[in-house]
Write a protein that holds these residues in place. Structure first.
Motif, PDB file in Angstrom:
ATOM      1  N   ALA A 191       0.829  -1.205   0.000  1.00  0.00           N
ATOM      2  CA  ALA A 191       0.000   0.000   0.000  1.00  0.00           C
ATOM      3  C   ALA A 191       0.865   1.259   0.000  1.00  0.00           C
ATOM      4  O   ALA A 191       0.563   2.238  -0.694  1.00  0.00           O
ATOM      5  CB  ALA A 191      -0.927  -0.005   1.216  1.00  0.00           C
ATOM      6  N   LEU A 192       1.968   1.251   0.753  1.00  0.00           N
ATOM      7  CA  LEU A 192       2.871   2.400   0.751  1.00  0.00           C
ATOM      8  C   LEU A 192       3.553   2.564  -0.602  1.00  0.00           C
ATOM      9  O   LEU A 192       3.810   3.686  -1.050  1.00  0.00           O
ATOM     10  CB  LEU A 192       3.920   2.237   1.860  1.00  0.00           C
ATOM     11  N   THR A 193       3.844   1.445  -1.255  1.00  0.00           N
ATOM     12  CA  THR A 193       4.439   1.514  -2.590  1.00  0.00           C
ATOM     13  C   THR A 193       3.473   2.142  -3.596  1.00  0.00           C
ATOM     14  O   THR A 193       3.874   2.919  -4.461  1.00  0.00           O
ATOM     15  CB  THR A 193       4.853   0.109  -3.058  1.00  0.00           C
ATOM     16  N   MET A 194       2.190   1.826  -3.470  1.00  0.00           N
ATOM     17  CA  MET A 194       1.187   2.375  -4.385  1.00  0.00           C
ATOM     18  C   MET A 194       1.111   3.890  -4.305  1.00  0.00           C
ATOM     19  O   MET A 194       0.838   4.562  -5.301  1.00  0.00           O
ATOM     20  CB  MET A 194      -0.183   1.768  -4.088  1.00  0.00           C
ATOM     21  N   VAL A 195       1.344   4.438  -3.126  1.00  0.00           N
ATOM     22  CA  VAL A 195       1.275   5.896  -2.966  1.00  0.00           C
ATOM     23  C   VAL A 195       2.677   6.515  -2.980  1.00  0.00           C
ATOM     24  O   VAL A 195       2.841   7.683  -2.597  1.00  0.00           O
ATOM     25  CB  VAL A 195       0.531   6.262  -1.659  1.00  0.00           C
ATOM     26  N   GLN A 196       3.676   5.733  -3.399  1.00  0.00           N
ATOM     27  CA  GLN A 196       5.056   6.197  -3.543  1.00  0.00           C
ATOM     28  C   GLN A 196       5.648   6.718  -2.236  1.00  0.00           C
ATOM     29  O   GLN A 196       6.351   7.742  -2.202  1.00  0.00           O
ATOM     30  CB  GLN A 196       5.141   7.273  -4.630  1.00  0.00           C
ATOM     31  N   LEU A 197       5.380   6.008  -1.153  1.00  0.00           N
ATOM     32  CA  LEU A 197       5.968   6.353   0.140  1.00  0.00           C
ATOM     33  C   LEU A 197       6.948   5.294   0.631  1.00  0.00           C
ATOM     34  O   LEU A 197       7.494   5.436   1.732  1.00  0.00           O
ATOM     35  CB  LEU A 197       4.870   6.544   1.207  1.00  0.00           C
ATOM     36  N   GLN A 198       7.170   4.247  -0.142  1.00  0.00           N
ATOM     37  CA  GLN A 198       8.033   3.169   0.315  1.00  0.00           C
ATOM     38  C   GLN A 198       9.466   3.657   0.533  1.00  0.00           C
ATOM     39  O   GLN A 198      10.107   3.329   1.547  1.00  0.00           O
ATOM     40  CB  GLN A 198       8.019   2.010  -0.681  1.00  0.00           C
ATOM     41  N   ASP A 199       9.996   4.439  -0.417  1.00  0.00           N
ATOM     42  CA  ASP A 199      11.373   4.920  -0.276  1.00  0.00           C
ATOM     43  C   ASP A 199      11.528   5.809   0.951  1.00  0.00           C
ATOM     44  O   ASP A 199      12.514   5.708   1.690  1.00  0.00           O
ATOM     45  CB  ASP A 199      11.776   5.689  -1.538  1.00  0.00           C
ATOM     46  N   LYS A 200      10.534   6.677   1.168  1.00  0.00           N
ATOM     47  CA  LYS A 200      10.586   7.584   2.320  1.00  0.00           C
ATOM     48  C   LYS A 200      10.575   6.797   3.632  1.00  0.00           C
ATOM     49  O   LYS A 200      11.379   7.061   4.537  1.00  0.00           O
ATOM     50  CB  LYS A 200       9.390   8.538   2.258  1.00  0.00           C
ATOM     51  N   MET A 201       9.687   5.813   3.741  1.00  0.00           N
ATOM     52  CA  MET A 201       9.580   5.047   4.973  1.00  0.00           C
ATOM     53  C   MET A 201      10.740   4.067   5.149  1.00  0.00           C
ATOM     54  O   MET A 201      11.096   3.711   6.272  1.00  0.00           O
ATOM     55  CB  MET A 201       8.246   4.302   5.011  1.00  0.00           C
ATOM     56  N   SER A 202      11.327   3.623   4.052  1.00  0.00           N
ATOM     57  CA  SER A 202      12.464   2.697   4.153  1.00  0.00           C
ATOM     58  C   SER A 202      13.690   3.393   4.723  1.00  0.00           C
ATOM     59  O   SER A 202      14.552   2.738   5.334  1.00  0.00           O
ATOM     60  CB  SER A 202      12.783   2.113   2.776  1.00  0.00           C
ATOM     61  N   GLU A 203      13.795   4.705   4.517  1.00  0.00           N
ATOM     62  CA  GLU A 203      14.929   5.440   5.053  1.00  0.00           C
ATOM     63  C   GLU A 203      14.852   5.622   6.564  1.00  0.00           C
ATOM     64  O   GLU A 203      15.862   5.890   7.208  1.00  0.00           O
ATOM     65  CB  GLU A 203      15.007   6.812   4.382  1.00  0.00           C
ATOM     66  N   ILE A 204      13.656   5.481   7.118  1.00  0.00           N
ATOM     67  CA  ILE A 204      13.479   5.619   8.567  1.00  0.00           C
ATOM     68  C   ILE A 204      13.834   4.288   9.229  1.00  0.00           C
ATOM     69  O   ILE A 204      13.329   3.235   8.832  1.00  0.00           O
ATOM     70  CB  ILE A 204      12.029   6.027   8.904  1.00  0.00           C
ATOM     71  N   PRO A 205      14.720   4.268  10.225  1.00  0.00           N
ATOM     72  CA  PRO A 205      15.173   2.997  10.819  1.00  0.00           C
ATOM     73  C   PRO A 205      14.033   2.134  11.368  1.00  0.00           C
ATOM     74  O   PRO A 205      14.074   0.913  11.247  1.00  0.00           O
ATOM     75  CB  PRO A 205      16.113   3.454  11.946  1.00  0.00           C
ATOM     76  N   ASP A 206      13.010   2.746  11.955  1.00  0.00           N
ATOM     77  CA  ASP A 206      11.948   1.962  12.590  1.00  0.00           C
ATOM     78  C   ASP A 206      10.944   1.408  11.596  1.00  0.00           C
ATOM     79  O   ASP A 206      10.151   0.531  11.939  1.00  0.00           O
ATOM     80  CB  ASP A 206      11.220   2.818  13.636  1.00  0.00           C
ATOM     81  N   GLY A 207      10.896   1.916  10.380  1.00  0.00           N
ATOM     82  CA  GLY A 207       9.983   1.402   9.377  1.00  0.00           C
ATOM     83  C   GLY A 207       8.535   1.559   9.782  1.00  0.00           C
ATOM     84  O   GLY A 207       8.065   2.663  10.121  1.00  0.00           O
ATOM     85  N   LEU A 208       7.809   0.450   9.784  1.00  0.00           N
ATOM     86  CA  LEU A 208       6.388   0.494  10.144  1.00  0.00           C
ATOM     87  C   LEU A 208       6.174   0.812  11.614  1.00  0.00           C
ATOM     88  O   LEU A 208       5.068   1.180  12.012  1.00  0.00           O
ATOM     89  CB  LEU A 208       5.725  -0.845   9.803  1.00  0.00           C
ATOM     90  N   SER A 209       7.195   0.671  12.425  1.00  0.00           N
ATOM     91  CA  SER A 209       7.081   0.984  13.860  1.00  0.00           C
ATOM     92  C   SER A 209       7.394   2.447  14.156  1.00  0.00           C
ATOM     93  O   SER A 209       7.488   2.835  15.320  1.00  0.00           O
ATOM     94  CB  SER A 209       8.014   0.085  14.668  1.00  0.00           C
ATOM     95  N   THR A 210       7.550   3.243  13.107  1.00  0.00           N
ATOM     96  CA  THR A 210       7.815   4.674  13.297  1.00  0.00           C
ATOM     97  C   THR A 210       6.666   5.326  14.060  1.00  0.00           C
ATOM     98  O   THR A 210       5.490   5.117  13.749  1.00  0.00           O
ATOM     99  CB  THR A 210       7.983   5.366  11.932  1.00  0.00           C
ATOM    100  N   GLN A 211       7.022   6.106  15.063  1.00  0.00           N
ATOM    101  CA  GLN A 211       6.006   6.760  15.869  1.00  0.00           C
ATOM    102  C   GLN A 211       5.520   8.029  15.170  1.00  0.00           C
ATOM    103  O   GLN A 211       6.316   8.898  14.803  1.00  0.00           O
ATOM    104  CB  GLN A 211       6.568   7.115  17.251  1.00  0.00           C
TER     105      GLN A 211
END
Length: 542
Positions: A408-428
């Motif tokens: 779902a994040l890839t569909m909205v082109q947010l995968q690269d942005k979230m992958s750079e964050i160390p916590d990933g899906l656990s980002t607060q």
């Protein structure tokens, strides 16, 4: 009494007697019983505080939209913060101290009566005087306590609004005005707090005078009856009179404080008894589990009011939206566009509506609100994110795997942005999503909508606050990923809905035009049907 009897014995008899063992046993037993009593007592009170909080939370969450419109945020925050703190911390302590001190006071009076029964005659004038003073104090202090709670709500409201509008405040350099307004609200609350404390001191002084009269009479009677009372009993009586002066005042003050704190419990109970939205779980019929299967929406002479006593906002609209249609809804501010979405979600009471809204030939008024809202999907104008993890904001009910969330994040082109964050899906996610841009927050909401299986998607001007590039991205995602769903889009820019299958032009609560985009634009330019609406949209597109 044990101390008095023990003190009256000679030194030799004390050494051979069993009093030290009895005294030690009583002390240990008192310690054990006190620990058990305190633990069980506070356990019960905290359980009660939890029940009150949960009841208040349920009352607010299930209350109607009218309640939130008529009650400012500061008032609600005051109940959940200060009033709940009183129930959690201050009320149990006051209740415990008052119960313990009153029992000790009663025991002291009984001992004084045993030592010198004549001293009890002073209770005849003291008890009525005490009851009258306490009743007089409680009548005033209870109202001042309510005033203290009421004047605290504007402080929370101003502080909350200041945090959300901090950028605007600094941009217009209105910090001084805001500080002055905040100080005025603080002063109003402090006046109530000062009056409450002054009343407590006034009450304490009167209680000290009463206990001083008891101590004075005990001393006089001890001297007068010195031949009839042994020295140890007389000393014990005087000691209890001295300690009674502070203990009695504390007991009565804490009991009065406990009653004042009960105003917080009263305010919390008031919110726990808020009338919920009718038919939230119970309704005339239960829709099929896969409902809606087509996504067809019909408005049949539908009228909508925000309150039963107000004029209708939607004045008898008739619409037939076919399955999988992409419908753009346009019109001037106040025309009734957002009211269509509120009508679909049934955010007002049925008594304020007329006509029917049918989804797949089922009248939405005949099903429960829980079933209706569960099967509708919406992307709001302002992105709504919770102060929790990214995973929770995408999938709050934990129905999807991590792989599906990343898709779902890839569909909205947010995968690269979230992958750079160390916590990933656990980002607060910070409060209001402040650690992401507005466009990124809106894309997260779009990803959340992608994960929810629903045949109907409502988009309330989702691209109004973002740049053109993100706007085009969201529109592309909606066209590609929601192709099999019925999509209703509220828009103020023409390019937002120019690819829609149909356009609805709303004006003054009525459907002025409905059809293909080219036909609607041609019809509005050929006639005088709200030509300003079309001009405003074309200017917005430019």
């Amino acid at each position: 009494m044990t101390d008095a009897v023990w003190s009256s014995k000679s030194h030799e008899r004390q050494r051979d007697h069993h009093y030290p063992a009895v005294f030690l046993s009583l002390a240990l037993a008192t310690l054990v019983i006190s620990l058990i009593r305190a633990d069980y007592f506070f356990f019960l009170l905290l359980r009660g505080a939890t029940a009150l909080h949960n009841g208040m939370l349920s009352g607010v969450l299930y209350s109607s939209l009218r309640f939130h419109e008529s009650n400012p945020v500061g008032r609600i925050l005051n109940r959940f913060s200060k009033d709940q703190q009183v129930i959690d911390e201050l009320l149990p302590q006051a209740f415990f101290d008052s119960a313990q001190s009153l029992i000790m006071t009663l025991g002291a009076v009984v001992i004084l009566g045993i030592i010198n029964p004549w001293v009890l005659f002073i209770l005849v004038p003291l008890v009525p005087s005490f009851i009258w003073i306490r009743r007089f104090f409680l009548k005033s202090s209870r109202q001042i306590k309510r005033l203290d709670s009421v004047t605290r709500s504007p402080i929370y409201a101003l502080f909350s609004s200041s945090l959300s509008g901090l950028v605007t405040i600094r941009a217009f350099k209105t910090e001084d005005n805001l500080i002055n307004s905040f100080i005025e609200r603080i002063d109003a609350n402090t006046r109530a707090w000062f009056e409450l404390n002054a009343g407590v001191r006034w009450f304490g002084l009167r209680l000290d005078l009463m206990t001083s009269a008891l101590t004075t009479l005990m001393a006089i009677l001890t001297v007068a009856l010195r031949h009839q009372i042994d020295a140890s009993s007389a000393a014990l009586g005087l000691m209890y009179c001295i300690t009674l002066s502070s203990m009695f005042q504390w007991a009565v003050r804490q009991s009065a404080e406990m009653e004042n704190h009960m105003t917080s419990a009263e305010r919390i109970c008031e919110y726990s008894r808020l009338p919920p939205e009718p038919d939230f779980y119970n309704a005339k019929q239960k829709p099929p589990s896969e409902w809606p299967t087509k996504g067809k929406i019909e408005f049949k002479n539908y009228k909508f009011r925000y309150r039963a006593e107000l004029e209708p906002v939607l004045k008898g609209i008739n619409l037939d939206i076919e399955p999988c249609d992409k419908v753009g809804i346009c019109g001037r501010t106040g025309a009734g566009k957002s009211s269509i979405f509120q009508a679909l979600f049934r955010l007002v009471d049925k008594s304020a509506t007329e006509g029917q809204i049918c989804i797949d030939d089922i009248d939405i008024n005949t099903i429960s609100l829980s079933d209706l809202r569960f099967h509708l999907n919406i992307i709001p104008q302002s992105p709504v994110l919770f102060s929790n993890t990214l995973r929770y904001n995408l999938d709050p009910f934990s129905k999807h795997s991590d792989e599906e969330l990343w898709i779902a994040l890839t569909m909205v082109q947010l995968q690269d942005k979230m992958s750079e964050i160390p916590d990933g899906l656990s980002t607060q996610i910070a409060e209001y999503g402040s650690n992401f841009s507005v466009g990124e927050c809106q894309l997260i909401c779009v990803a959340r909508a992608l994960l929810k299986p629903s045949k109907i998607l409502l988009i309330d001007e989702a691209t109004a606050n973002i740049d053109m590039h993100t706007d085009k991205l969201i529109q592309q995602v909606i066209r590609e990923k929601f192709s099999t769903q019925t999509v209703l889009t509220i828009a103020h820019r023409l390019d937002t809905i120019q690819h829609s299958d149909k356009i609805v032009l709303i004006s003054d609560g009525l459907v002025k035009a409905y059809g293909k985009p080219a036909d609607v634009l041609d019809d509005t330019k050929m006639t005088d049907i709200d030509l300003d609406d079309v001009d405003d949209m074309e200017k917005g597109a430019l």
